[in-house]
Each structure stands twice: as structure tokens, then as C-alpha cells.
Design a protein around this motif. Structure first.
Motif, PDB file in Angstrom:
ATOM      1  N   UNK A 237      46.783  40.167 -39.491  1.00 36.84           N
ATOM      2  CA  UNK A 237      48.158  40.450 -39.926  1.00 36.84           C
ATOM      3  C   UNK A 237      48.563  39.623 -41.143  1.00 36.84           C
ATOM      4  N   UNK A 238      49.097  40.313 -42.154  1.00 34.53           N
ATOM      5  CA  UNK A 238      49.659  39.703 -43.367  1.00 34.53           C
ATOM      6  C   UNK A 238      48.628  39.037 -44.270  1.00 34.53           C
ATOM      7  N   UNK A 239      47.333  39.179 -43.961  1.00 33.95           N
ATOM      8  CA  UNK A 239      46.291  38.643 -44.834  1.00 33.95           C
ATOM      9  C   UNK A 239      45.577  39.800 -45.523  1.00 33.95           C
ATOM     10  N   UNK A 240      45.370  39.657 -46.822  1.00 36.54           N
ATOM     11  CA  UNK A 240      44.721  40.731 -47.579  1.00 36.54           C
ATOM     12  C   UNK A 240      43.226  40.767 -47.289  1.00 36.54           C
ATOM     13  N   UNK A 241      42.739  41.943 -46.966  1.00 36.34           N
ATOM     14  CA  UNK A 241      41.298  42.155 -46.831  1.00 36.34           C
ATOM     15  C   UNK A 241      40.783  42.549 -48.207  1.00 36.34           C
ATOM     16  N   UNK A 242      39.867  41.764 -48.743  1.00 34.44           N
ATOM     17  CA  UNK A 242      39.380  41.983 -50.094  1.00 34.44           C
ATOM     18  C   UNK A 242      38.156  42.894 -50.089  1.00 34.44           C
ATOM     19  N   UNK A 243      38.247  43.978 -50.850  1.00 35.15           N
ATOM     20  CA  UNK A 243      37.131  44.910 -51.003  1.00 35.15           C
ATOM     21  C   UNK A 243      36.639  44.808 -52.439  1.00 35.15           C
TER      22      UNK A 243
ATOM     23  N   UNK B  70      62.106  35.352 -40.441  1.00 35.46           N
ATOM     24  CA  UNK B  70      61.078  36.389 -40.511  1.00 35.46           C
ATOM     25  C   UNK B  70      60.231  36.109 -41.740  1.00 35.46           C
ATOM     26  N   UNK B  71      59.319  37.002 -42.052  1.00 38.81           N
ATOM     27  CA  UNK B  71      58.478  36.843 -43.240  1.00 38.81           C
ATOM     28  C   UNK B  71      59.350  37.052 -44.479  1.00 38.81           C
ATOM     29  N   UNK B  72      59.626  35.982 -45.191  1.00 44.55           N
ATOM     30  CA  UNK B  72      60.538  36.035 -46.343  1.00 44.55           C
ATOM     31  C   UNK B  72      59.784  36.466 -47.595  1.00 44.55           C
ATOM     32  N   UNK B  73      60.414  37.373 -48.349  1.00 48.66           N
ATOM     33  CA  UNK B  73      59.866  37.806 -49.630  1.00 48.66           C
ATOM     34  C   UNK B  73      60.957  37.735 -50.689  1.00 48.66           C
TER      35      UNK B  73
ATOM     36  N   UNK C 248      57.220  33.497 -47.837  1.00 49.38           N
ATOM     37  CA  UNK C 248      57.336  32.322 -46.969  1.00 49.38           C
ATOM     38  C   UNK C 248      57.321  32.771 -45.520  1.00 49.38           C
ATOM     39  N   UNK C 249      56.585  32.036 -44.697  1.00 52.08           N
ATOM     40  CA  UNK C 249      56.546  32.334 -43.273  1.00 52.08           C
ATOM     41  C   UNK C 249      56.472  31.028 -42.501  1.00 52.08           C
ATOM     42  N   UNK C 250      56.988  31.042 -41.280  1.00 48.41           N
ATOM     43  CA  UNK C 250      56.978  29.847 -40.431  1.00 48.41           C
ATOM     44  C   UNK C 250      55.728  29.848 -39.573  1.00 48.41           C
ATOM     45  N   UNK C 251      55.058  28.709 -39.544  1.00 42.93           N
ATOM     46  CA  UNK C 251      53.932  28.528 -38.643  1.00 42.93           C
ATOM     47  C   UNK C 251      53.996  27.109 -38.110  1.00 42.93           C
ATOM     48  N   UNK C 252      54.132  26.973 -36.818  1.00 44.10           N
ATOM     49  CA  UNK C 252      54.371  25.667 -36.211  1.00 44.10           C
ATOM     50  C   UNK C 252      53.109  24.912 -35.849  1.00 44.10           C
ATOM     51  N   UNK C 253      51.945  25.455 -36.179  1.00 39.63           N
ATOM     52  CA  UNK C 253      50.709  24.753 -35.844  1.00 39.63           C
ATOM     53  C   UNK C 253      50.664  23.407 -36.548  1.00 39.63           C
ATOM     54  N   UNK C 254      50.081  22.430 -35.903  1.00 42.61           N
ATOM     55  CA  UNK C 254      49.990  21.083 -36.473  1.00 42.61           C
ATOM     56  C   UNK C 254      48.859  21.045 -37.489  1.00 42.61           C
ATOM     57  N   UNK C 255      49.241  21.189 -38.747  1.00 43.62           N
ATOM     58  CA  UNK C 255      48.236  21.262 -39.798  1.00 43.62           C
ATOM     59  C   UNK C 255      48.169  20.002 -40.635  1.00 43.62           C
TER      60      UNK C 255
END
Length: 473
Positions: free
Chosen positions: A142-148, A328-331, A341-348
Motif C-alpha cells: 500500500x502507497x509504495x510504488x512498484x517500479x517496472x 490521513x495520508x496528507x498530500x 506525509x503519513x503517520x507511522x508510530x513504529x520506533x525508527x
């Protein structure tokens, strides 16, 4: 037609705001009733208001009358919203290859998977697809471009899916005309995205490519006001490609004339920066750990005009600073200025002991990564080349892809230990008390020497005593 569906913002927008914020580009706007492509008409007219109009050959008179007569918006059904693939085109300087990037959100992937939809790409409308892929969770994130990767050259590529088999033409390369790809950032190695509109901007880095000839390179070399950073030629898509990395420094009549021959207009740029919080970027999306963000922009954020949220989620701090809720996914997109911009709460963030710590009186901000100054005055993002004097109790944090990798602290904040700490306390802390017996078993020679002196005079520094008793000296 005064309203249409913006495929980038994924919102229904007015023709007035669309004309202010975007340049013409194919497949950006769709009819909010029938789902067919529309474009902004009368954008530069002094006698007619800007409006959306169907492309020639796909006019749907009924929906034109419906919108015009009643002034209502019948938002497209879910099936209409997801019958169009989201496509961008890229060049990667490391691989020297061109790519088609295909992106879907989570709900789209889920719905396509239920309906067993496949995506197909062709180099000719009647040719067999050189790429065919089921749209499902195993093939797309989701939301990641698949490169061909494009292995065979074609001026036009046709993309379709089994949900909507209409093969839409996508023009990437034009005969004897260079293609422009926008470069994000200042890095030597880069991924650049194709400019699909007719507008180019001063002060922006572009990768310029012409397949099968170096005519564009030769013309660019002769243009004062165009900075050529790099030139190269290589083999890609089984063809010879001549390319340059350029920046249009200023707009002149000569530059405008040449670029108009290639179908482009030169315009002044807008600026857009995520000030806070620090973010890490993956595939063009800035991920942040909080549900609020501060943006600096040269333009006003217009709800459902150049940003895909309503006015209740936007708070203007001053003329250039805006606080937004990221629920939400901000554009955001206006002219050349673009951010997601998107929120991701993972500890990075790195562990504390993995962060490099340095001390300095002054610091010159390098080009790479992001730097923030923390001081009694607050938090400020630093710019490349800035010469910062670090006062006591201030420090600079360096972030790489949203990870804290280094802190630069004021020299006076250096944590002293051992004999240096003893000397610093005696020098700056002038409170003493009567000496009473203190155990010096196992203490270093400089402590033993200091205690023997205290015995003789009958006084001891109160802070030194405290530190010895606590084991800090």
C-alpha cells in the motif's frame, strides 16, 4: 463544469482552485460524474472563468448538463474511483534506467484482489503486454510504488487493467524533444520523476533526456542562465540516450523561446518544507511519529485546493507557517512544490548509545541530512551553509531519514569526569563546610591528595564531598 475529481489529492476540487494551483498534466482530473478525463479550460482567459471540460472524444453531454444545471456534485462511486491506475515515471541515476511506477492504497489493493484484477503495460496498443501482474497484497505494498523497468523504448506506453480495459496512452518520450524529470534534493545520485505538465521552474534541478540524439544538450550549452551540472550519455531501453542535469537559474527571452519550442513554459517556483517533526522518507512519502505537523510554504494552504484536508485541520501560525492535523495520508501540491506525509508510530530511531555525540563552539551546517537547533529560544531547522554559534545549554540534532544519528553540543556542556571534574567544581562552586572524616579507600591519587589537603585546613568543598560520597569522584 466547475468541479472535478483530483486524482492526486483524491478530492473533488473547484476549477478556480485547480487553475491557481496546478499546471496542465494528463489524467490529473476526472469528471466527478462519469469518471472520464477532463482538463482545465480557459485557464488564462480574461473573458471566461476557468472550468473543466471533457477531452475530445469522451464528451458526456448528460453529465455536463447535470453539473451545470443543478450545480451539484455527484461524487464518483467506489468502482469509478478505482478504475484508474496511479502512474508516475522515473529515472534512476545509479542504474541509468527508466521506470514506470505504479501505486495503490490499501483499500484499492484489497478491492482489486477480491475482483481478481490484473494490470497490463504495452509498448503498442495492439501488442502483447510486456508486463502483467495481479493487483494483490503479494505484489503491491500500500502507497509504495512498484517500479517496472522499461527495457524496450517506445514514445508511448499503454496501461490498462481488467477492471477498465481501456488502454490509456502515456507519453514519456517525444520525437526530437527532450523529456524533463524533476530531481528532489541536492544529492549526486538521485531518482527523478517525469514532469508531466507544461511548466518548468527556475531554481529546480532537472534531469533532461533525449533518446537518439544530443540536440538538446547542444542547445542547453549555449543558453546563459542555464546551469549544467553534469552531462552524460548511456545505453538504455536498447537506445542511445543523451542527458544532462540542469538548473534554470533565471528566465530570459532566449531561454523561454527554446523551451517553448519543446512545449514548456518557464515559471517562478513555490517553496514547501516540513519543519517539524523530523521525518524519514520512503518512496517519496514523509513518515512522521505524530498526528500534527508544521509546514513552511510560500503559498497559502487551500483546503481541497492544494491540500487534501478541510479547513478544520489547518491552523495558520503566521504568513508562512501552517500547522496541520495528519489524520490521513496528507498530500500537498502547488506548481512545483509537492509533499506527501503519513503517520507511522513504529520506533525508527536509533538507540541512545548508537548516536554520535560531539562538542563544538561553532558548527557549519553541511548539505546532507536535516539539522535542528535546540535552545532556550525553542527549536529551529537549520539551512545548508549556516554558521551556528552554540551557546551553553544549546545543541544541534542531525537526522538522516528521520533517524537521530548525531548531536553537537556546546563545548561548555561537555560532561567532565575525574580530575577535570574536580578542578571544574573547585573553580566554579565556592561553598565549603567543615571537614569530617571521609573514606578514601580505593580512590585515585588526585582524590587522596585533595582529602589530605582538606584535613590540614579543616574545610572541604561541599559539592566535592557530595560527589565523593555518591561515587561520582
Amino acid at each position: 463544469m466547475l468541479y472535478a475529481y483530483d486524482t492526486f489529492l483524491q478530492e473533488v476540487v473547484s476549477s478556480e482552485l485547480a487553475a491557481q494551483n496546478s499546471a496542465d498534466e494528463p489524467y490529473r482530473y476526472e469528471c466527478a460524474c462519469c469518471g472520464e478525463e477532463v482538463f482545465i479550460a480557459a485557464k488564462y482567459s480574461n473573458s471566461m472563468v476557468a472550468h473543466f471540460r471533457h477531452r475530445s472524444g469522451n464528451n458526456d453531454v448528460d453529465c455536463e448538463k447535470y453539473l451545470g444545471k443543478y450545480g451539484l456534485i455527484r461524487v464518483k462511486s467506489e468502482s469509478q474511483k478505482r478504475d484508474r491506475e496511479k502512474v508516475e515515471y522515473y529515472f534512476n541515476s545509479t542504474t541509468k534506467c527508466f521506470y514506470i511506477g505504479l501505486r495503490f492504497n490499501e483499500s484499492e489493493i484489497e478491492n482489486y484482489e477480491k475482483e481478481n484484477v490484473s494490470l497490463e503495460i504495452r509498448s503498442r496498443k495492439d501488442a502483447e503486454p510486456f508486463f502483467s501482474q495481479k493487483i494483490d497484497g503479494a505484489s503491491f505494498m500500500p502507497n509504495y510504488a512498484k517500479m517496472v523497468m522499461l527495457e524496450t523504448f517506445s514514445p508511448v506506453y499503454f496501461i490498462s487493467n481488467s477492471f477498465n480495459p481501456n488502454k490509456r496512452p502515456h507519453i514519456i518520450f517525444r520525437e526530437n524533444t527532450p523529456s524533463f524529470f524533476k530531481i528532489q534534493g541536492e544529492e549526486k545520485e538521485f531518482t527523478a520523476k517525469l514532469v508531466r505538465s507544461e511548466a518548468l521552474y527556475t531554481g529546480v534541478r532537472y534531469f533532461v533526456a533525449l533518446v537518439g540524439g544530443n540536440g538538446a544538450q547542444l542547445k542547453l550549452r549555449k543558453l546563459p542562465g542555464v546551469k549544467i551540472e553534469q552531462e552524460f550519455d548511456f545505453i538504455s531501453m536498447r537506445n542511445h540516450v543523451w542527458a544532462s542535469v540542469i538548473t534554470i537559474v533565471n528566465k530570459t527571452t532566449e531561454i523561454e523561446t527554446i523551451f517553448e519550442q519543446w512545449g514548456y513554459k518557464i515559471d517562478t517556483p513555490e517553496s514547501l518544507t516540513l519543519l517539524w517533526p523530523p521525518s524519514y522518507e520512503i518512496d517519496g512519502i514523509n513518515f512522521i511519529p505524530t498526528a500534527e505537523a508544521f509546514l513552511s510554504s510560500s503559498f497559502r494552504l487551500q483546503p481541497c485546493g492544494n491540500i487534501n484536508i478541510g479547513s478544520e485541520s489547518i491552523q495558520v501560525i503566521d504568513a508562512n507557517i501552517t500547522k496541520i492535523k495528519v489524520d490521513k495520508h496528507i498530500k500537498v501540491l502547488r506548481k512545483n512544490a509537492e509533499i506527501e506525509i503519513s503517520v507511522q508510530n513504529a520506533n525508527l530511531f536509533l538507540k541512545e548509545n548508537d548516536v554520535n555525540e560531539q562538542f563544538a563552539e561553532k558548527f557549519i551546517v553541511p548539505k546532507d541530512n536535516r539539522y535542528y537547533l535546540f535552545s532556550d529560544s525553542g527549536i529551529r531547522m537549520l539551512t545548508h551553509g549556516e554558521d551556528v554559534v552554540l551557546p551553553i545549554k544549546s545543541y544541534i540534532c542531525e537526522y538522516s531519514n528521520g533517524r537521530l544519528i548525531r548531536t553537537i553540543k556546546a563545548v561548555g556542556d561537555t560532561e567532565l569526569t575525574g580530575e577535570d571534574l574536580l578542578i571544574d567544581i573547585i573553580k566554579h562552586y565556592k561553598v565549603s563546610e567543615s571537614y569530617k572524616s571521609i573514606s578514601i579507600d580505593g580512590k585515585p591519587d588526585f582524590i587522596v591528595k585533595y582529602i589530605n589537603g582538606c584535613k590540614k585546613i579543616g574545610k572541604i568543598n561541599s559539592l566535592v564531598k557530595k560527589y565523593i560520597e555518591e561515587g561520582r569522584l
